[in-house]
Design a protein around this motif. Structure first.
Motif, PDB file in Angstrom:
ATOM      1  N   GLN A 263       1.106  -1.246   0.371  1.00  0.00           N
ATOM      2  CA  GLN A 263       0.263   0.326  -0.267  1.00  0.00           C
ATOM      3  C   GLN A 263       0.644   1.394   0.163  1.00  0.00           C
ATOM      4  N   ASN A 264       0.032   2.105  -0.536  1.00  0.00           N
ATOM      5  CA  ASN A 264       0.510   3.545  -0.549  1.00  0.00           C
ATOM      6  C   ASN A 264      -0.006   4.882   0.344  1.00  0.00           C
ATOM      7  N   SER A 265       0.173   5.831   0.392  1.00  0.00           N
ATOM      8  CA  SER A 265      -0.971   6.497   0.145  1.00  0.00           C
ATOM      9  C   SER A 265       0.087   8.159   1.002  1.00  0.00           C
ATOM     10  N   TRP A 266      -0.293   9.165   0.395  1.00  0.00           N
ATOM     11  CA  TRP A 266       0.202  10.596  -1.104  1.00  0.00           C
ATOM     12  C   TRP A 266      -0.852  11.790  -0.415  1.00  0.00           C
ATOM     13  N   GLY A 267      -0.144  12.473   0.421  1.00  0.00           N
ATOM     14  CA  GLY A 267      -1.080  13.597   0.641  1.00  0.00           C
ATOM     15  C   GLY A 267      -0.188  15.191   0.604  1.00  0.00           C
ATOM     16  N   LEU A 268      -1.382  15.912  -0.271  1.00  0.00           N
ATOM     17  CA  LEU A 268      -1.175  17.781  -0.314  1.00  0.00           C
ATOM     18  C   LEU A 268      -1.939  18.253   0.518  1.00  0.00           C
ATOM     19  N   SER A 269      -1.452  20.100   1.018  1.00  0.00           N
ATOM     20  CA  SER A 269      -2.697  19.503   1.693  1.00  0.00           C
ATOM     21  C   SER A 269      -2.611  21.775   0.713  1.00  0.00           C
ATOM     22  N   THR A 270      -3.552  22.514   1.732  1.00  0.00           N
ATOM     23  CA  THR A 270      -3.607  23.924   1.578  1.00  0.00           C
ATOM     24  C   THR A 270      -2.666  24.572   2.685  1.00  0.00           C
ATOM     25  N   ARG A 271      -1.341  23.971   2.929  1.00  0.00           N
ATOM     26  CA  ARG A 271      -0.057  24.318   3.475  1.00  0.00           C
ATOM     27  C   ARG A 271       0.748  25.204   2.045  1.00  0.00           C
ATOM     28  N   SER A 272      -0.100  24.456   0.960  1.00  0.00           N
ATOM     29  CA  SER A 272       0.912  25.364  -0.380  1.00  0.00           C
ATOM     30  C   SER A 272       0.773  26.047  -0.409  1.00  0.00           C
ATOM     31  N   ILE A 273      -0.870  27.041  -0.064  1.00  0.00           N
ATOM     32  CA  ILE A 273      -1.196  28.359  -0.060  1.00  0.00           C
ATOM     33  C   ILE A 273       0.652  29.071   0.853  1.00  0.00           C
ATOM     34  N   GLY A 274       0.549  29.321   2.060  1.00  0.00           N
ATOM     35  CA  GLY A 274       1.634  29.342   3.015  1.00  0.00           C
ATOM     36  C   GLY A 274       2.782  29.385   2.574  1.00  0.00           C
ATOM     37  N   VAL A 275       2.259  27.994   1.605  1.00  0.00           N
ATOM     38  CA  VAL A 275       4.515  27.907   0.701  1.00  0.00           C
ATOM     39  C   VAL A 275       4.670  29.183   0.034  1.00  0.00           C
ATOM     40  N   LEU A 276       3.312  29.401  -0.995  1.00  0.00           N
ATOM     41  CA  LEU A 276       3.833  30.899  -1.891  1.00  0.00           C
ATOM     42  C   LEU A 276       3.479  32.076  -1.232  1.00  0.00           C
ATOM     43  N   VAL A 277       2.881  32.197   0.006  1.00  0.00           N
ATOM     44  CA  VAL A 277       2.917  33.329   0.432  1.00  0.00           C
ATOM     45  C   VAL A 277       4.563  33.546   0.993  1.00  0.00           C
ATOM     46  N   MET A 278       5.227  32.365   1.565  1.00  0.00           N
ATOM     47  CA  MET A 278       6.903  33.261   2.187  1.00  0.00           C
ATOM     48  C   MET A 278       7.986  32.570   1.142  1.00  0.00           C
ATOM     49  N   VAL A 279       7.530  32.154  -0.432  1.00  0.00           N
ATOM     50  CA  VAL A 279       8.356  32.176  -1.156  1.00  0.00           C
ATOM     51  C   VAL A 279       8.332  33.421  -2.153  1.00  0.00           C
ATOM     52  N   HIS A 280       7.137  33.791  -2.898  1.00  0.00           N
ATOM     53  CA  HIS A 280       6.865  34.681  -3.548  1.00  0.00           C
ATOM     54  C   HIS A 280       6.686  36.707  -3.125  1.00  0.00           C
ATOM     55  N   GLY A 281       6.245  36.174  -1.925  1.00  0.00           N
ATOM     56  CA  GLY A 281       5.462  37.251  -1.226  1.00  0.00           C
ATOM     57  C   GLY A 281       6.666  37.907  -1.133  1.00  0.00           C
ATOM     58  N   ASP A 282       6.389  40.218  -1.419  1.00  0.00           N
ATOM     59  CA  ASP A 282       7.550  40.876  -1.080  1.00  0.00           C
ATOM     60  C   ASP A 282       6.903  41.937  -0.316  1.00  0.00           C
ATOM     61  N   ASN A 283       7.245  42.880   0.362  1.00  0.00           N
ATOM     62  CA  ASN A 283       7.130  43.813   0.725  1.00  0.00           C
ATOM     63  C   ASN A 283       5.685  44.402   0.727  1.00  0.00           C
ATOM     64  N   LYS A 284       5.445  44.102  -0.363  1.00  0.00           N
ATOM     65  CA  LYS A 284       3.941  44.999  -1.325  1.00  0.00           C
ATOM     66  C   LYS A 284       2.637  43.637  -1.279  1.00  0.00           C
ATOM     67  N   GLY A 285       2.815  42.497  -0.986  1.00  0.00           N
ATOM     68  CA  GLY A 285       2.410  42.355  -0.518  1.00  0.00           C
ATOM     69  C   GLY A 285       2.625  40.931  -1.430  1.00  0.00           C
ATOM     70  N   LEU A 286       1.291  39.868  -2.090  1.00  0.00           N
ATOM     71  CA  LEU A 286       1.157  38.758  -2.714  1.00  0.00           C
ATOM     72  C   LEU A 286       1.955  38.854  -3.951  1.00  0.00           C
ATOM     73  N   ARG A 287       2.466  37.668  -4.415  1.00  0.00           N
ATOM     74  CA  ARG A 287       2.751  38.503  -6.022  1.00  0.00           C
ATOM     75  C   ARG A 287       2.681  36.633  -6.477  1.00  0.00           C
ATOM     76  N   LEU A 288       1.796  36.523  -7.529  1.00  0.00           N
ATOM     77  CA  LEU A 288       1.080  35.103  -7.922  1.00  0.00           C
ATOM     78  C   LEU A 288       1.281  34.617  -9.017  1.00  0.00           C
ATOM     79  N   PRO A 289       2.049  33.764  -9.432  1.00  0.00           N
ATOM     80  CA  PRO A 289       2.402  33.150 -10.523  1.00  0.00           C
ATOM     81  C   PRO A 289       1.613  32.560 -11.256  1.00  0.00           C
ATOM     82  N   PRO A 290       1.036  33.388 -13.242  1.00  0.00           N
ATOM     83  CA  PRO A 290      -0.129  33.680 -13.144  1.00  0.00           C
ATOM     84  C   PRO A 290      -0.665  32.253 -13.383  1.00  0.00           C
ATOM     85  N   ARG A 291      -0.055  30.576 -13.646  1.00  0.00           N
ATOM     86  CA  ARG A 291      -1.395  29.607 -14.031  1.00  0.00           C
ATOM     87  C   ARG A 291      -2.227  29.391 -13.047  1.00  0.00           C
TER      88      ARG A 291
END
Length: 504
Positions: A263-291
């Motif tokens: 057996q396998n189990s695998w998971g991806l969560s809304t933590r991904s949104i937090g990662v997006l904020v922390m990696v791409h955000g700047d002092n003006k706020g969010l920066r979102l990749p177009p896709r």
């Protein structure tokens, strides 16, 4: 005053000096979340949920190509089922929320709210799987889970309830199970790198860090440069036969004998949104990749006294064309806000391109495009708008990934002894070291690194530990010299290059 209102909407904390306050301001003022009256539970506003829908759409499409089907199992699990797998339960026991009453009546047996669904799904798998012909069985759930016992919740990163997908598969042989483990890991890598423009390191977790009760765990690890922390982005677990033996998922194999499922189990969560904020955000706020962005381009008209009707008509004409060609576009036609306020609003929310339309632009048959990632401006002729804007969006997507990867790569440092390891760690890096892979050694590294260094001041609000742990054994392994010893000083032979760091 307009300036006061702008300040209330904009980001006042600096990412470089007060990361936790900056993060809190971004998730609130970019309209990602709203607080709720139960600590650790958050309302996902439409902007955040749209980002999650982009992840869902990307991943759901890909797993269906692998033969995975979506299903739904109940949120509740009996105490008997939850406690059947001892190692698994021990891993989650402090986090389990229990239902003990119905109205004023105590339940005869408490019922747990799922922290994950192995113990809910696998008794049913035991009913459905009788023969090797019943496999592979590949099911996925898009659901919520509850993990209760912790302090200092942080939106998206550590919440008592969160959304995720959890896949659960059963196979007749280990080879097929392992093939899927890495197929899913690759898909998680694509979610982050192709959709969210976030570079990840794919690897295998140590014995100490693997999923409770599993055979082994693979992971995608991202990096947050502002505080030098790694963050586990997604995991794909090979459970071996541990759970199938516990839940009696037994089948008749091709020889007519009895075997237990792999057996396998695998998971991806809304933590991904937090990662997006922390990696791409700047002092003006969010920066979102177009896709991934809910809105890829926003049209902001620059009204003057007598041109409002003309600008509205032209803006609506452009909007119609862009939407027809698949570019997610919004026309901000509000007349009670000035252009400067709108610029600030959409910059905070991270829209990739702002399209400014004024009287001179109409005269020149053009529109001014402003990039959120770099702030660069360029006039685009309306007769080539579709192709030029499409190219610009792809360029922004590519630039955001390359920028994040360049920063991440600069923060992966090699060390071969503990002193150099601590120096690199204290400078906010992940450190690639030769390691013996011993759980006892990892525990010693955790203790020694905690004593040798202190957490950054901004980490206090996130309640992060100053100790280091293994992040993963990267799949992409540099050559390890034959006589390499473990970096921690235990004098054991090194088995692999392993990535260590501080982590969320």
């Amino acid at each position: 005053m307009a300036s006061d209102k702008t300040n209330l909407l904009g980001i006042t904390a600096k990412r470089e000096t007060d990361f936790s306050e900056w993060y809190t301001q971004v998730v609130l003022r970019a309209e990602l979340i709203e607080y709720y009256d139960i600590s650790g539970c958050y309302i996902l506003r439409p902007w955040a949920y749209s980002l999650w829908e982009a992840v869902q759409k990307f991943f759901d499409t890909e797993i269906k190509l692998l033969g995975v089907q979506n299903a739904y199992f109940p949120i509740f699990v009996s105490q008997k089922a939850l406690e059947l797998e001892k190692n698994h339960v021990e891993g989650f026991a402090p986090e389990v929320a229990w239902v003990t009453k119905s109205g004023d009546t105590d339940l005869k047996q408490p019922i747990a709210v799922r922290p994950t669904s192995e113990t809910i799904m696998y008794p049913i798998y035991a009913k459905w799987i009788r023969s090797h012909r019943d496999m592979p069985l590949k099911l996925n759930q898009w659901n919520n889970v509850v993990r209760w016992e912790f302090k200092h919740p942080v939106p998206f990163l550590r919440s008592r309830e969160f959304l995720w997908q959890e896949g659960h598969s059963a196979f007749a042989d280990l080879k097929s199970a392992e093939e899927e483990v890495y197929q899913i890991l690759d898909l998680y890598g694509r979610v982050y790198e192709e959709l969210l423009a976030i570079p990840v390191v794919k690897g295998k977790k140590s014995e100490k860090e693997k999923f409770a009760g599993g055979f082994y765990t693979t992971t995608c690890e991202a990096f947050v440069p502002s505080n030098g922390r790694a963050i586990q982005a997604a995991t794909s677990h090979c459970l071996g036969q541990n759970f199938s033996k516990m839940f009696n998922i037994e089948f008749e194999d091709v020889t007519g004998g009895k075997s237990y499922a792999w057996q396998n189990s695998w998971g991806l969560s809304t933590r991904s949104i937090g990662v997006l904020v922390m990696v791409h955000g700047d002092n003006k706020g969010l920066r979102l990749p177009p896709r991934a962005a809910p809105i890829q381009a926003v049209i902001v008209p620059i009204y003057q006294k007598d041109n409002q009707a003309v600008l509205v008509d032209k803006a609506n004409e452009i909007l119609k064309i862009l939407v027809k060609h698949g570019i997610r576009t919004h026309f901000d036609d509000r007349v009670n806000y000035k252009p400067g306020w709108k610029y600030n609003h959409w910059e905070t929310k991270g829209v990739p391109v702002r399209l400014e339309l004024g009287a001179k632009d109409i005269q020149n048959n053009s529109i001014m495009a402003v990039r959120r990632d770099t702030g660069a401006k360029q006039a685009i002729k309306l007769d080539v708008l579709i192709q030029s804007l499409s190219n610009l969006l792809e360029e922004i997507q590519r630039n955001m990934f390359e920028e994040a990867k360049k920063v991440r790569d600069a923060h992966i440092i090699r060390a071969t002894n503990f002193d150099d390891f601590i120096i690199a760690l204290s400078k906010g890096n992940m450190v690639l070291v030769p390691w013996c892979e011993s759980p006892a050694c990892e525990e010693e590294i955790k203790d020694k690194s905690a004593k040798a260094s202190k957490a950054l001041a901004t980490d206090a609000k996130f309640e992060l530990t100053s100790s280091a742990k293994s992040l993963c054994i990267p799949l992409d392994q540099p050559e390890l010299p034959a006589d390499s010893k473990c970096f921690c000083g235990c004098n054991s032979d090194a088995k692999s290059w392993t990535l260590f760091g501080r982590s969320y």
